[in-house]
Design a protein around this motif. Sequence first.
Motif, PDB file in Angstrom:
ATOM      1  N   LYS A 105       9.511  -9.122  61.101  1.00 46.74           N
ATOM      2  CA  LYS A 105      10.434  -8.865  59.991  1.00 46.74           C
ATOM      3  C   LYS A 105      10.976  -7.444  60.086  1.00 46.74           C
ATOM      4  N   SER A 135      -2.845 -28.053  51.762  1.00 46.05           N
ATOM      5  CA  SER A 135      -4.025 -28.805  51.344  1.00 46.05           C
ATOM      6  C   SER A 135      -3.684 -29.581  50.076  1.00 46.05           C
ATOM      7  N   TYR A 172      -2.078 -31.217  55.750  1.00 47.75           N
ATOM      8  CA  TYR A 172      -2.164 -30.984  57.199  1.00 47.75           C
ATOM      9  C   TYR A 172      -3.502 -31.412  57.796  1.00 47.75           C
ATOM     10  N   LYS A 226      -5.649  -7.923  59.552  1.00 40.92           N
ATOM     11  CA  LYS A 226      -5.691  -7.980  61.022  1.00 40.92           C
ATOM     12  C   LYS A 226      -5.734  -6.558  61.595  1.00 40.92           C
TER      13      LYS A 226
END
Length: 310
Positions: free
Chosen positions: A258, A176, A194, A45
């Motif tokens: 965190k 999954s 899910y 990211k």
Amino acid sequence: MKQLVINAFGGPEQLQLVETDHTPLASNQVRVKMRYAGVNPIDAKTRAGLGWGAEAIKDRLPWSPGFEVMGEVLEVGSEVCRFMPGDRVFGLVAGGAYGEELVANCDDLIPVPDEVTDSMAGGLALAGTTAWQALDRYGLLQQGERVLISAAAGGVGHLAVQLAKAQGATVVALASSDNHDFVKALGADEVVDYHDEAAVAAISPVDLFLDLVGGTSGESLLSQVKPNGRVVTVPTITADKVMTAAAQRGIKATGMLKENNQDHLVLLAEAVAQGRLKVEISRVFELADGAEAHRQIETGHTRGKILLRG
Ligand SMILES: NC(=O)c1ccc[n+]([C@@H]2O[C@H](COP(=O)([O-])OP(=O)(O)OC[C@H]3O[C@@H](n4cnc5c(N)ncnc54)[C@H](OP(=O)(O)O)[C@@H]3O)[C@@H](O)[C@H]2O)c1
């Protein structure tokens, strides 16, 4: 020494292996030969220019990713530091673990117990600290409670399943179908795909929902939480969205970041050393293949952890 860096935000191809100079050591620092660096979603990211991580480094490019490391101490700063050259250490660092060597603060690292392999230690610090703090500090998980964990087969999730089970909780894991045997073997009591909306809707209400996916997934799973239940939403980019949706339902949701905490690293390392916690390493990439490692973590379907080898 060789280091993976980005000179601009963008795709995985921005990661370039370059030759860098040695950074001088401050008195409270150690030079570490990297053996393994964990690859985490935050690395990708930030490389892509997203979130708080990118905001923090946007004026300091080039930047080298890597916030968790296992390695061997090469050199110790002049101030008394509990490490000696040759010691095996691991921990959370402020970036730069994607290199043959890095300079870290002594206080950010702890010794790797003899019983813990190099690779397990390399994938433990970031995901383990997050899982522990999410369940204990933010989630206030109690023995006998039901906890729903999304992304249960992922880096944080597979450790959270084991830690929640060890706390005496009933663990409901979302994964999954390919990951169901894996997650059951970690101790999950109920495993739900899910993708199956009816099966998700049939989950009995939980006391705590550990949201490791965020966004619309986090929002839609709020309906599985008891009216007085709690939610910890871990992906920071969508935390406000999930917290707002939770507040509209009268549910208390908390975002988190965190924190580097030595006591928590010690606790995690002891759990691995005693065989109570297993770090699943699904793949190891060479440093030169960092872009490939980022493509893998960006699939959003990594089982356990992936690592770079120094
Ligand atoms: N706030 C903080 O301090 C902090 C710290 C660490 C991580 N994080 C964030 O927490 C998130 C999880 O991190 P991670 O390292 O565990 O990621 P990860 O290892 O990449 O997670 C991969 C897992 O996500 C699962 N998954 C993907 N889409 C899903 C969905 N819609 N529903 C349920 N599961 C889904 C996949 O399951 P299947 O393969 O079974 O489909 C896979 O097992 C990331 O967003 C990360 O940035 C935040």
